[in-house]
Design a protein around this motif. Structure first.
Motif, mmCIF file in Angstrom:
data_model
loop_
_atom_site.group_PDB
_atom_site.id
_atom_site.type_symbol
_atom_site.label_atom_id
_atom_site.label_comp_id
_atom_site.label_asym_id
_atom_site.label_seq_id
_atom_site.Cartn_x
_atom_site.Cartn_y
_atom_site.Cartn_z
ATOM 1 N N CYS A 180 0.843 -1.208 0.000
ATOM 2 C CA CYS A 180 0.000 0.000 0.000
ATOM 3 C C CYS A 180 0.876 1.256 0.000
ATOM 4 O O CYS A 180 2.040 1.214 0.385
ATOM 5 C CB CYS A 180 -0.887 -0.046 1.241
ATOM 6 S SG CYS A 180 -2.076 1.308 1.345
ATOM 7 N N ASP A 239 0.503 3.551 2.010
ATOM 8 C CA ASP A 239 0.521 4.003 3.405
ATOM 9 C C ASP A 239 1.951 4.376 3.833
ATOM 10 O O ASP A 239 2.886 3.604 3.630
ATOM 11 C CB ASP A 239 -0.024 2.886 4.303
ATOM 12 C CG ASP A 239 -0.314 3.385 5.707
ATOM 13 O OD1 ASP A 239 -1.494 3.439 6.082
ATOM 14 O OD2 ASP A 239 0.656 3.719 6.423
ATOM 15 N N GLY A 245 -4.269 0.408 -1.123
ATOM 16 C CA GLY A 245 -5.026 -0.834 -0.993
ATOM 17 C C GLY A 245 -4.356 -2.032 -1.659
ATOM 18 O O GLY A 245 -4.972 -3.090 -1.794
ATOM 19 N N HIS A 261 -1.932 -4.432 4.994
ATOM 20 C CA HIS A 261 -1.542 -4.001 6.340
ATOM 21 C C HIS A 261 -2.778 -3.706 7.183
ATOM 22 O O HIS A 261 -3.871 -3.495 6.650
ATOM 23 C CB HIS A 261 -0.612 -2.784 6.281
ATOM 24 C CG HIS A 261 -1.262 -1.532 5.785
ATOM 25 N ND1 HIS A 261 -1.734 -0.546 6.634
ATOM 26 C CD2 HIS A 261 -1.537 -1.098 4.536
ATOM 27 C CE1 HIS A 261 -2.255 0.442 5.909
ATOM 28 N NE2 HIS A 261 -2.152 0.130 4.635
ATOM 29 N N CYS A 268 -5.730 -0.158 7.325
ATOM 30 C CA CYS A 268 -5.535 0.402 5.984
ATOM 31 C C CYS A 268 -6.658 1.387 5.663
ATOM 32 O O CYS A 268 -7.840 1.039 5.712
ATOM 33 C CB CYS A 268 -5.490 -0.721 4.947
ATOM 34 S SG CYS A 268 -5.275 -0.116 3.256
ATOM 35 N N GLY A 269 -6.276 2.606 5.345
ATOM 36 C CA GLY A 269 -7.260 3.634 5.029
ATOM 37 C C GLY A 269 -8.051 3.313 3.776
ATOM 38 O O GLY A 269 -9.260 3.585 3.703
ATOM 39 N N ALA A 270 -7.384 2.717 2.788
ATOM 40 C CA ALA A 270 -8.077 2.387 1.535
ATOM 41 C C ALA A 270 -9.116 1.304 1.782
ATOM 42 O O ALA A 270 -10.255 1.391 1.291
ATOM 43 C CB ALA A 270 -7.059 1.930 0.489
HETATM 44 ZN ZN ZN Z 1 -3.290 1.021 3.182
#
Ligand code: ZN
Length: 208
Positions: A58, A60, A83, A111, A114-116
């Motif tokens: 990702c 991130d 993502g 991970h 994960c924001g996605a």
């Molecule tokens: Zn992520």
């Protein structure tokens, strides 16, 4: 530690490549670092590169591959997209890595937190983000153990979707790349998934 060259890359098995990443993550979580002179590695790799793995992870900011696996210049191909989803450019990059650049291992690394994935669980729609969310949706559809609060507020749901999203990416790689699936069947490469825990720094590989 020296940069890989053709000879060291050729001598590695796919399992050796995976062990390198495990050892590197083990150094990382113990706050140890291999002794590297990065400027020397610039020099060592000036004529070419022989990375032993390609890692899809990702974007991130906490999941920089070379840091969490304690790798130097010329060691790994790093593909990063929110993502850790697969598209044809990602597949083309992987095909190049394993067919033409000699890499022995493909890792899909998701991970925690994960924001996605969280946004996909919240069915976010906005600009080009919508298409990205759509690529994570199959993992949401596959998750069938959480019955209530199937959204980004439910940490358990998000983590389960993140895991399934890694498995989905691996399926996509096998289905959509004849080059990669043939090399895998011949035993010349390994494809492995894993999850990086942003709280501990530990990578948990999914090995069967
Ligand atoms: Zn992520």
């Amino acid at each position: 530690m020296k940069a890989h060259d053709k000879k060291s890359q050729d001598s590695l098995t796919p399992q050796d490549a995976l062990d390198y990443l495990k050892e590197g993550n083990n150094r990382f979580i113990n706050n140890l670092r291999a002794n590297r002179n990065l400027l020397q590695m610039v020099n060592d790799t000036s004529e070419g590169q022989w990375p032993f793995a390609i890692i899809l992870s990702c974007i991130d900011s906490r999941t920089a591959t070379e840091l969490i696996f304690d790798q130097g210049l010329g060691d790994v191909f790093s593909v990063r997209v929110a993502g850790n989803v697969v598209n044809e450019d990602v597949l083309g990059s992987m095909e190049y890595a394993v067919k033409y650049a000699g890499s022995k291992l493909i890792v899909v690394l998701g991970h925690t937190k994960c924001g996605a994935v969280t946004s996909a669980c919240n069915r976010v729609k906005d600009g080009n983000i919508t298409a990205l969310m759509h690529k994570i949706k199959p993992a949401i559809d596959k998750e069938n153990t959480v019955k209530e609060e199937r959204n980004g507020k439910n940490a358990e749901f998000v983590e389960k979707v993140a895991n399934l999203n890694v498995f989905h990416a691996i399926e996509e790689i096998r289905e959509r790349s004849d080059i990669i699936s043939a090399l895998e069947k011949e035993g010349r490469i390994l494809i492995v998934g894993g999850i990086y825990d942003v709280e501990t720094g530990i990578v948990d590989f999914f090995e069967d």
